[in-house]
Design an enzyme around this catalytic site. Structure first.
Site, PDB file in Angstrom:
ATOM      1  N   SER A   6      24.033  20.286 -27.263  1.00 55.55           N
ATOM      2  CA  SER A   6      24.873  19.264 -27.879  1.00 55.55           C
ATOM      3  C   SER A   6      24.021  18.016 -28.051  1.00 55.55           C
ATOM      4  O   SER A   6      23.022  17.844 -27.348  1.00 55.55           O
ATOM      5  CB  SER A   6      26.135  18.989 -27.055  1.00 55.55           C
ATOM      6  OG  SER A   6      25.806  18.690 -25.714  1.00 55.55           O
ATOM      7  N   GLU A   8      23.934  13.746 -28.881  1.00 55.81           N
ATOM      8  CA  GLU A   8      24.689  12.480 -28.926  1.00 55.81           C
ATOM      9  C   GLU A   8      24.138  11.533 -29.999  1.00 55.81           C
ATOM     10  O   GLU A   8      22.931  11.417 -30.178  1.00 55.81           O
ATOM     11  CB  GLU A   8      24.587  11.818 -27.549  1.00 55.81           C
ATOM     12  CG  GLU A   8      25.485  10.613 -27.406  1.00 55.81           C
ATOM     13  CD  GLU A   8      25.597  10.189 -25.956  1.00 55.81           C
ATOM     14  OE1 GLU A   8      25.989  11.014 -25.107  1.00 55.81           O
ATOM     15  OE2 GLU A   8      25.271   9.033 -25.674  1.00 55.81           O
ATOM     16  N   ASP A  99      32.234   0.217 -19.430  1.00 57.27           N
ATOM     17  CA  ASP A  99      31.955  -1.026 -18.705  1.00 57.27           C
ATOM     18  C   ASP A  99      32.588  -2.157 -19.490  1.00 57.27           C
ATOM     19  O   ASP A  99      32.554  -2.149 -20.724  1.00 57.27           O
ATOM     20  CB  ASP A  99      30.438  -1.255 -18.604  1.00 57.27           C
ATOM     21  CG  ASP A  99      29.772  -0.153 -17.787  1.00 57.27           C
ATOM     22  OD1 ASP A  99      30.184   0.028 -16.626  1.00 57.27           O
ATOM     23  OD2 ASP A  99      28.879   0.528 -18.324  1.00 57.27           O
ATOM     24  N   PHE A 206      15.999  -0.257 -19.447  1.00 56.67           N
ATOM     25  CA  PHE A 206      17.339   0.311 -19.573  1.00 56.67           C
ATOM     26  C   PHE A 206      17.664   1.159 -18.330  1.00 56.67           C
ATOM     27  O   PHE A 206      18.780   1.111 -17.800  1.00 56.67           O
ATOM     28  CB  PHE A 206      17.338   1.160 -20.849  1.00 56.67           C
ATOM     29  CG  PHE A 206      18.655   1.778 -21.198  1.00 56.67           C
ATOM     30  CD1 PHE A 206      19.773   0.984 -21.407  1.00 56.67           C
ATOM     31  CD2 PHE A 206      18.772   3.154 -21.366  1.00 56.67           C
ATOM     32  CE1 PHE A 206      20.984   1.568 -21.753  1.00 56.67           C
ATOM     33  CE2 PHE A 206      19.976   3.739 -21.709  1.00 56.67           C
ATOM     34  CZ  PHE A 206      21.084   2.935 -21.901  1.00 56.67           C
ATOM     35  N   HIS A 256      22.245  18.474 -23.234  1.00 56.71           N
ATOM     36  CA  HIS A 256      22.849  17.465 -24.121  1.00 56.71           C
ATOM     37  C   HIS A 256      21.773  16.415 -24.392  1.00 56.71           C
ATOM     38  O   HIS A 256      21.310  15.749 -23.460  1.00 56.71           O
ATOM     39  CB  HIS A 256      24.058  16.828 -23.409  1.00 56.71           C
ATOM     40  CG  HIS A 256      24.726  15.744 -24.201  1.00 56.71           C
ATOM     41  ND1 HIS A 256      25.670  15.998 -25.179  1.00 56.71           N
ATOM     42  CD2 HIS A 256      24.596  14.384 -24.159  1.00 56.71           C
ATOM     43  CE1 HIS A 256      26.104  14.857 -25.692  1.00 56.71           C
ATOM     44  NE2 HIS A 256      25.464  13.869 -25.095  1.00 56.71           N
TER      45      HIS A 256
HETATM   46  P1  FAD Z   1      34.007   6.524 -13.386  1.00 55.18           P
HETATM   47  O1  FAD Z   1      33.964   7.986 -13.241  1.00 55.18           O
HETATM   48  O2  FAD Z   1      35.337   5.854 -13.368  1.00 55.18           O
HETATM   49  O3  FAD Z   1      33.085   5.918 -12.217  1.00 55.18           O
HETATM   50  C1  FAD Z   1      32.688   4.549 -12.231  1.00 55.18           C
HETATM   51  C2  FAD Z   1      32.417   4.081 -10.801  1.00 55.18           C
HETATM   52  O4  FAD Z   1      33.656   3.959 -10.097  1.00 55.18           O
HETATM   53  C3  FAD Z   1      31.552   5.016  -9.963  1.00 55.18           C
HETATM   54  O5  FAD Z   1      30.762   4.222  -9.106  1.00 55.18           O
HETATM   55  C4  FAD Z   1      32.572   5.826  -9.167  1.00 55.18           C
HETATM   56  O6  FAD Z   1      32.060   6.287  -7.911  1.00 55.18           O
HETATM   57  C5  FAD Z   1      33.692   4.820  -8.957  1.00 55.18           C
HETATM   58  N1  FAD Z   1      35.027   5.455  -9.003  1.00 55.18           N
HETATM   59  C6  FAD Z   1      35.439   6.412  -9.862  1.00 55.18           C
HETATM   60  N2  FAD Z   1      36.738   6.732  -9.645  1.00 55.18           N
HETATM   61  C7  FAD Z   1      37.159   5.966  -8.622  1.00 55.18           C
HETATM   62  C8  FAD Z   1      38.392   5.830  -7.941  1.00 55.18           C
HETATM   63  N3  FAD Z   1      39.452   6.555  -8.312  1.00 55.18           N
HETATM   64  N4  FAD Z   1      38.481   4.927  -6.919  1.00 55.18           N
HETATM   65  C9  FAD Z   1      37.389   4.181  -6.571  1.00 55.18           C
HETATM   66  N5  FAD Z   1      36.185   4.269  -7.170  1.00 55.18           N
HETATM   67  C10 FAD Z   1      36.071   5.134  -8.198  1.00 55.18           C
HETATM   68  N6  FAD Z   1      29.648   4.008 -21.930  1.00 55.18           N
HETATM   69  C11 FAD Z   1      30.253   3.500 -23.037  1.00 55.18           C
HETATM   70  O7  FAD Z   1      30.628   2.324 -23.039  1.00 55.18           O
HETATM   71  N7  FAD Z   1      30.445   4.254 -24.162  1.00 55.18           N
HETATM   72  C12 FAD Z   1      30.057   5.547 -24.222  1.00 55.18           C
HETATM   73  O8  FAD Z   1      30.249   6.206 -25.253  1.00 55.18           O
HETATM   74  C13 FAD Z   1      29.436   6.135 -23.065  1.00 55.18           C
HETATM   75  N8  FAD Z   1      29.066   7.428 -23.060  1.00 55.18           N
HETATM   76  C14 FAD Z   1      28.535   7.971 -21.905  1.00 55.18           C
HETATM   77  C15 FAD Z   1      28.235   9.332 -21.897  1.00 55.18           C
HETATM   78  C16 FAD Z   1      27.687   9.924 -20.750  1.00 55.18           C
HETATM   79  C17 FAD Z   1      27.382  11.405 -20.763  1.00 55.18           C
HETATM   80  C18 FAD Z   1      27.416   9.128 -19.600  1.00 55.18           C
HETATM   81  C19 FAD Z   1      26.785   9.741 -18.383  1.00 55.18           C
HETATM   82  C20 FAD Z   1      27.722   7.764 -19.610  1.00 55.18           C
HETATM   83  C21 FAD Z   1      28.291   7.178 -20.757  1.00 55.18           C
HETATM   84  N9  FAD Z   1      28.651   5.830 -20.791  1.00 55.18           N
HETATM   85  C22 FAD Z   1      29.241   5.298 -21.920  1.00 55.18           C
HETATM   86  C23 FAD Z   1      28.391   4.948 -19.641  1.00 55.18           C
HETATM   87  C24 FAD Z   1      29.606   4.876 -18.691  1.00 55.18           C
HETATM   88  O9  FAD Z   1      30.724   4.372 -19.361  1.00 55.18           O
HETATM   89  C25 FAD Z   1      29.231   3.950 -17.525  1.00 55.18           C
HETATM   90  O10 FAD Z   1      28.233   4.574 -16.742  1.00 55.18           O
HETATM   91  C26 FAD Z   1      30.377   3.453 -16.670  1.00 55.18           C
HETATM   92  O11 FAD Z   1      29.839   2.474 -15.763  1.00 55.18           O
HETATM   93  C27 FAD Z   1      31.047   4.520 -15.810  1.00 55.18           C
HETATM   94  O12 FAD Z   1      31.809   5.376 -16.542  1.00 55.18           O
HETATM   95  P2  FAD Z   1      32.410   6.704 -15.849  1.00 55.18           P
HETATM   96  O13 FAD Z   1      33.282   7.342 -16.823  1.00 55.18           O
HETATM   97  O14 FAD Z   1      31.339   7.466 -15.230  1.00 55.18           O
HETATM   98  O15 FAD Z   1      33.294   5.999 -14.684  1.00 55.18           O
END
Ligand code: FAD
Length: 278
Positions: A6, A8, A99, A206, A256
């Protein structure tokens, strides 16, 4: 090659960027990826552009998945996006927390990605395959590796079908992560995110921010090439190809590629992998 690929892409800000994206995407399409994914700007800043690019890719008969982040969003806003995706025939979503953009303080109605996954399942049942993010070298804000693992498992319990990792250059971090999540009874595919190296100094900056480690031997070797773009490129392709080989050999279910809207390196690495697999 039978490995699932895949790729991106990100939504460009200018018409020129969009024209380049189309050209590069056509070159990438020759690799026959299972799907393209299209990133989503922090706080929904690229909402329309992300959707437009996904629809354009689907119109060209390729599968495409929008990323969707929830931080700073409302339930009503996410519901609207889900309805639009369904109407467009989209079957996959990369669901993220995201974020908060600088200056934005209101986290909105979702705090973490597990809440978004739960919401998508509650609203749309099994209409979408949901892919989430995973961090083999741990998320930069994680309180501890253990809580990060548990938080990852929470997303799977909420209904995620697969995960794509943050990029990394240390295969052992990936294998260790997979082993730890399997011990938590998480059995979804965890697809390594692969970042080809276009510009080493930019990547190093980065990587500090997103919590990806660049091993010392790689850093030192890149630095030793100075401004010699050709040898930097050759070393980067070599390192990333070897990483992919190691991952596939160790059982990774696919790859990916973070293409950064540029086809050449992804195509080059993929062709080398295909050559090695013959
Ligand atoms: P989460 O899974 O919510 O985790 C974030 C943090 O919170 C972690 O430290 C976790 O341990 C903690 N946490 C999670 N759940 C809980 C809970 N229930 N209670 C307490 N703590 C918790 N960013 C963008 O803006 N746009 C994009 O298109 C984008 N694409 C991405 C694609 C991939 C494959 C990856 C790996 C990252 C991407 N990101 C993107 C970056 C991502 O949004 C950031 O890394 C963001 O800081 C975390 O997103 P997450 O979905 O992993 O968050």
């Amino acid at each position: 090659m039978t490995t699932a690929l895949s790729i991106e892409l990100f939504p460009p800000q200018t018409g020129e960027g969009l024209a380049k994206l189309r050209t590069e995407r056509e070159k990438l399409a020759a690799l026959e990826p299972v799907f393209f994914s299209v990133t989503y700007g922090a706080g929904g800043s690229t909402r329309e552009r992300t959707s437009a690019i996904v629809k354009e890719i689907m119109a060209a008969n390729f599968d495409a998945a929008p990323h969707l982040s929830c931080i700073g969003s409302t339930r009503a806003g996410i519901r609207e996006s889900l309805a639009e995706f369904r109407a467009a025939g989209i079957r996959r979503i990369v669901a993220l927390r995201g974020d908060l953009p600088s200056g934005m303080v209101d986290p909105g109605e979702f705090r973490y990605a597990n809440e978004l996954v739960e919401f998508i399942r509650a609203e749309t049942g099994d209409a979408f395959q949901i892919i989430v993010a995973a961090y083999p070298e741990w998320h930069p804000q994680a309180k501890s590796p253990e809580t990060d693992l548990q938080n990852f498992a929470r997303k799977v319990q909420a209904g995620a079908n697969a995960a794509i990792t943050q990029y990394f250059y240390n295969a052992d971090a990936y294998f260790y992560f997979v082993e730890r999540v399997r011990a938590l009874s998480v059995d979804i595919p965890i697809i390594p995110g692969i970042m080809p190296i276009v510009n080493f100094s930019r990547l190093a900056r980065f990587s500090d921010a997103c919590g990806a480690d660049i091993p010392r031997w790689m850093r030192k070797t890149f630095e030793s090439h100075g401004d010699d773009a050709a040898s930097i490129r050759a070393f980067g392709v070599d390192v990333v190809t070897r990483l992919c080989e190691k991952l596939l050999h160790g059982g990774a279910p696919g790859l990916h590629f973070y293409s950064m809207n540029t086809a050449a390196l992804t195509v080059d690495i993929w062709q080398r992998l295909a050559g090695a697999a013959k």
